[in-house]
Enzyme design. Structure first.
Site, PDB file in Angstrom:
ATOM      1  CG  PHE A   3      -3.145  -4.274   9.059  1.00  0.00           C
ATOM      2  CD1 PHE A   3      -1.943  -4.847   8.656  1.00  0.00           C
ATOM      3  CD2 PHE A   3      -3.237  -3.832  10.366  1.00  0.00           C
ATOM      4  CE1 PHE A   3      -0.881  -4.995   9.528  1.00  0.00           C
ATOM      5  CE2 PHE A   3      -2.179  -3.973  11.254  1.00  0.00           C
ATOM      6  CZ  PHE A   3      -1.002  -4.556  10.832  1.00  0.00           C
TER       7      PHE A   3
ATOM      8  CD1 TRP B   4       8.977  -2.121  -4.804  1.00  0.00           C
ATOM      9  CD2 TRP B   4      10.251  -2.988  -6.415  1.00  0.00           C
ATOM     10  NE1 TRP B   4      10.111  -2.625  -4.208  1.00  0.00           N
ATOM     11  CE2 TRP B   4      10.921  -3.164  -5.169  1.00  0.00           C
ATOM     12  CE3 TRP B   4      10.879  -3.453  -7.571  1.00  0.00           C
ATOM     13  CZ2 TRP B   4      12.160  -3.786  -5.058  1.00  0.00           C
ATOM     14  CZ3 TRP B   4      12.122  -4.077  -7.457  1.00  0.00           C
ATOM     15  CH2 TRP B   4      12.745  -4.231  -6.205  1.00  0.00           C
TER      16      TRP B   4
ATOM     17  NE  ARG C 107      -0.384   3.780   9.063  1.00  0.00           N
ATOM     18  CZ  ARG C 107      -0.594   2.494   9.316  1.00  0.00           C
ATOM     19  NH1 ARG C 107      -0.951   2.111  10.535  1.00  0.00           N
ATOM     20  NH2 ARG C 107      -0.422   1.586   8.395  1.00  0.00           N
TER      21      ARG C 107
ATOM     22  CB  THR D 123       5.240   0.558  -3.107  1.00  0.00           C
ATOM     23  OG1 THR D 123       4.300  -0.494  -3.114  1.00  0.00           O
ATOM     24  CG2 THR D 123       6.439   0.151  -2.321  1.00  0.00           C
TER      25      THR D 123
ATOM     26  CE  LYS E 144       3.927  -4.442   7.592  1.00  0.00           C
ATOM     27  NZ  LYS E 144       4.154  -3.082   7.148  1.00  0.00           N
TER      28      LYS E 144
ATOM     29  CE  LYS F 134      -2.475  -0.834   3.635  1.00  0.00           C
ATOM     30  NZ  LYS F 134      -1.838  -2.102   4.002  1.00  0.00           N
TER      31      LYS F 134
ATOM     32  CG  PHE G  22       5.151  -9.103  -6.527  1.00  0.00           C
ATOM     33  CD1 PHE G  22       4.530  -7.863  -6.412  1.00  0.00           C
ATOM     34  CD2 PHE G  22       5.439  -9.786  -5.360  1.00  0.00           C
ATOM     35  CE1 PHE G  22       4.220  -7.311  -5.179  1.00  0.00           C
ATOM     36  CE2 PHE G  22       5.122  -9.245  -4.105  1.00  0.00           C
ATOM     37  CZ  PHE G  22       4.510  -8.007  -4.026  1.00  0.00           C
TER      38      PHE G  22
ATOM     39  CB  ALA H  15      -4.454  -0.669  11.020  1.00  0.00           C
TER      40      ALA H  15
END
Length: 595
Positions: free
Chosen positions: A337, A454, A76, A54, A87, A52, A425, A306
């Protein structure tokens, strides 16, 4: 800063690559019309996240650097916990990221440190107050609270406000009766009801349960406590939802930290620390300005999780950005999320606090997550992906699109057009990408677009930007999911049934008693912030796709009165269910549930 129209006295430079923006800007631009407001949400993610951040960065790079439309990203600030955990950071990735990434992911301008300091100051004040009340007479307490300074004794403004709340309409400290002195000086906090915990922004598992007060100077006042992660502090939620310095101060004062021995709430205002908390937060309230790799402006401000909070960046950053981009510009912000969690809270909590109306929702999906929802093997952070995720498998993708369809339906509950962004991807096949976009459009999405930001930066998200621009001109019939006047249990039930797809809810006796208490205390009209796993639409993380027929168990209900929401803890099915099933002739012992 100059390029987006900020004046020299409206920014405070922190080094070469970031600056705080002063709130005076809102007053200067108050007559400027707002731009379009775009929310980036996602399908139920794998533990790796679906991109989200990116997509948010790629979209604003496409809008501004490639389509020449004013735009702003509002993100955020990441917690040090995930950054140093599995992560990682939250600056986006590849050619769609905020720079410098290491500044963004580490201390930034110190907002999280300010929250930690304010939170722990309040925690210290609670324990100190209990100790003093346990060891001193009413008169001694009163003399310490209202001392004689240079021969004069007078109440402070915060003490006068407390006297008024107690129904004591006196301003001269010498005129209070013994009963009034006792009432004023004693908060009578019940230690077993303290909900305010200390915080640290590190994954330090050995602080999850601790004992405080073991030094001799604490005179035997020992109690069990815990540390939470700093971004879980209610002060972080307040920072994200506040609309001004005055509003923040009022919210800080309303924070309920415990109950007294009569069952009445004790607040930060009662402890007399509101001013101290506000002064620690005076710089944290200003959003931090950064930029993307392609020079698009970014506000980084606040970072509530979240799953245990409302998971959105600050109202103030959004409001300032909407003024700066102008009527034809776009502000893109992100909700944590899946749409069932972060987006639901964005609409029902954040939009209520800000009064802002979103124009479009961008729903991020990946082939990887859809395959998982279609029955693919577990995705584990740190472990290599199984071949199902790296080889073409159209059946798995098609089966997993049920989760995407459900999240589109959840978005439609709020009356906002939705554009699906498929974050591509290198292992995704063209057939898989086409299949997802086709199913998304058939399921009610305004459009569905594959994105390559990306690897290609803003150029890889130009089609997404064009789709968002078109969707923003559609008729918008935004509405909240529930009326605030409804009872707490009914609001929880609406979220469980309409958003998660639950058959019903089941409250534990403890949760029901808290609901009754909050209703009695006058907090029944607050919005709901569900604390639930992000790995499934249900309460069971292993249940992927679209679970149905489940009863959502509510193990406890808590309140963040300063932030302005009630948060039910979605937990385990009550032990009574198992107790009833205990075969005759066997003795029932207990079920212990761990989360």
């Amino acid at each position: 800063a100059k390029e987006i129209g900020l004046l020299t006295d409206e920014i405070e430079i922190y080094g070469q690559t970031k600056a705080k923006v002063r709130l005076s800007l809102l007053e200067r631009l108050k007559d400027q019309p707002d731009g379009k407001y775009v929310l980036v949400a996602g399908i139920t993610p794998t533990p790796l996240g679906e991109g989200k951040s990116t997509v948010t960065i790629g979209l604003v790079q496409a809008l501004t650097a490639h389509l020449n439309i004013n735009s702003f990203a509002c993100l955020r600030q990441p917690s040090q916990g995930p950054t140093f955990g599995v992560k990682g950071g939250a600056a986006g990735g590849g050619y769609a990221q905020v720079i410098p990434m290491e500044e963004f992911n580490l201390h930034l301008t110190g907002d999280i440190h300010a929250i930690t300091a304010a939170n722990n100051l309040l925690a210290a004040a609670i324990d100190a107050r209990i100790l003093h009340e346990n060891t001193q007479s009413d008169k001694a307490l009163y003399n310490r609270l209202v001392p004689v300074v240079n021969g004069v004794r007078e109440f402070s403004a915060i003490q006068l406000a407390r006297l008024r709340r107690l129904g004591i309409n006196k301003t001269d400290p010498g005129t209070l009766t013994e009963e009034e002195i006792s009432k004023f000086a004693r908060l009578d906090i019940d230690p077993s009801t303290i909900t305010w915990q200390r915080v640290v922004d590190t994954n330090d598992r050995f602080l999850r349960k601790i004992t405080v007060g073991q030094a001799n100077t604490e005179k035997g006042f020992v109690r069990q406590a815990q540390f939470d992660i700093a971004v879980a502090s209610e002060i972080m939620a307040i920072l994200a939802l506040t609309t001004s310095l005055q509003d923040m101060k009022e919210r800080l004062g309303k924070m309920v930290v415990a109950n007294d021995k009569k069952g009445e709430p004790v607040t930060a205002e009662d402890l007399g620390v509101t001013g101290a908390l506000a002064v620690l937060m005076k710089d944290a309230i200003k959003p931090t300005l950064m930029q993307t790799l392609e020079g698009t402006p970014v506000f980084v401000h606040a970072g509530p999780f979240a799953n245990i909070a409302h998971g959105n960046s600050s109202v103030l950053a959004d409001k300032i950005a909407l003024k700066l981009v102008g009527e034809k510009g776009f502000v893109v912000t992100e909700a944590g999320f899946g749409a069932d969690i972060g987006m639901e809270k964005f609409f029902n909590i954040k939009c209520r606090a800000s009064g802002l109306v979103p124009s479009v929702v961008v729903l991020v999906a990946t082939v990887r997550a859809l395959k998982m929802h279609g029955g693919g093997p577990n995705v584990t952070a740190g472990a290599p992906l199984k071949k199902e995720y790296t080889e073409e498998n159209l059946q798995l993708v098609a089966d997993g699109c049920c989760n995407l369809q459900k999240q589109i339906q959840i978005t439609q509950l709020f009356g906002v057009p939705v554009v699906v962004a498929l974050n591509v991807f290198k292992t995704d096949s063209p057939a898989e990408v086409d299949l997802v976009c086709e199913i998304a459009k058939q399921s009610g999405a305004f459009d569905a677009v594959p994105c390559n930001h990306w690897s290609a930066g803003g150029r890889g998200a130009v089609k997404l930007a064009q789709a968002v621009e078109k969707a923003a001109n559609q008729k918008n019939s935004f509405k909240y999911l529930y009326n605030l006047e409804l009872p707490i249990v009914e609001k929880i039930r609406i979220i469980a049934q309409k958003v998660y797809g639950a058959q019903d809810i089941e409250l534990s006796p403890a949760a029901q008693s808290q609901v009754d208490r909050y209703t009695r205390q006058g907090f029944g009209n607050l919005p709901i912030c569900m604390a639930k796993t992000h790995l499934s639409l249900s309460h069971q993380p292993e249940r992927k796709g679209v679970p149905t027929g489940f009863i959502l168990p509510i193990s406890d209900v808590r309140a963040s009165i300063g932030a302005g929401f009630i948060y039910p803890l979605v937990g385990t099915v009550s032990a009574d269910k198992y107790k009833r099933a205990c075969p005759e002739g066997l003795k029932w012992l207990e079920v212990r549930c761990c989360e």
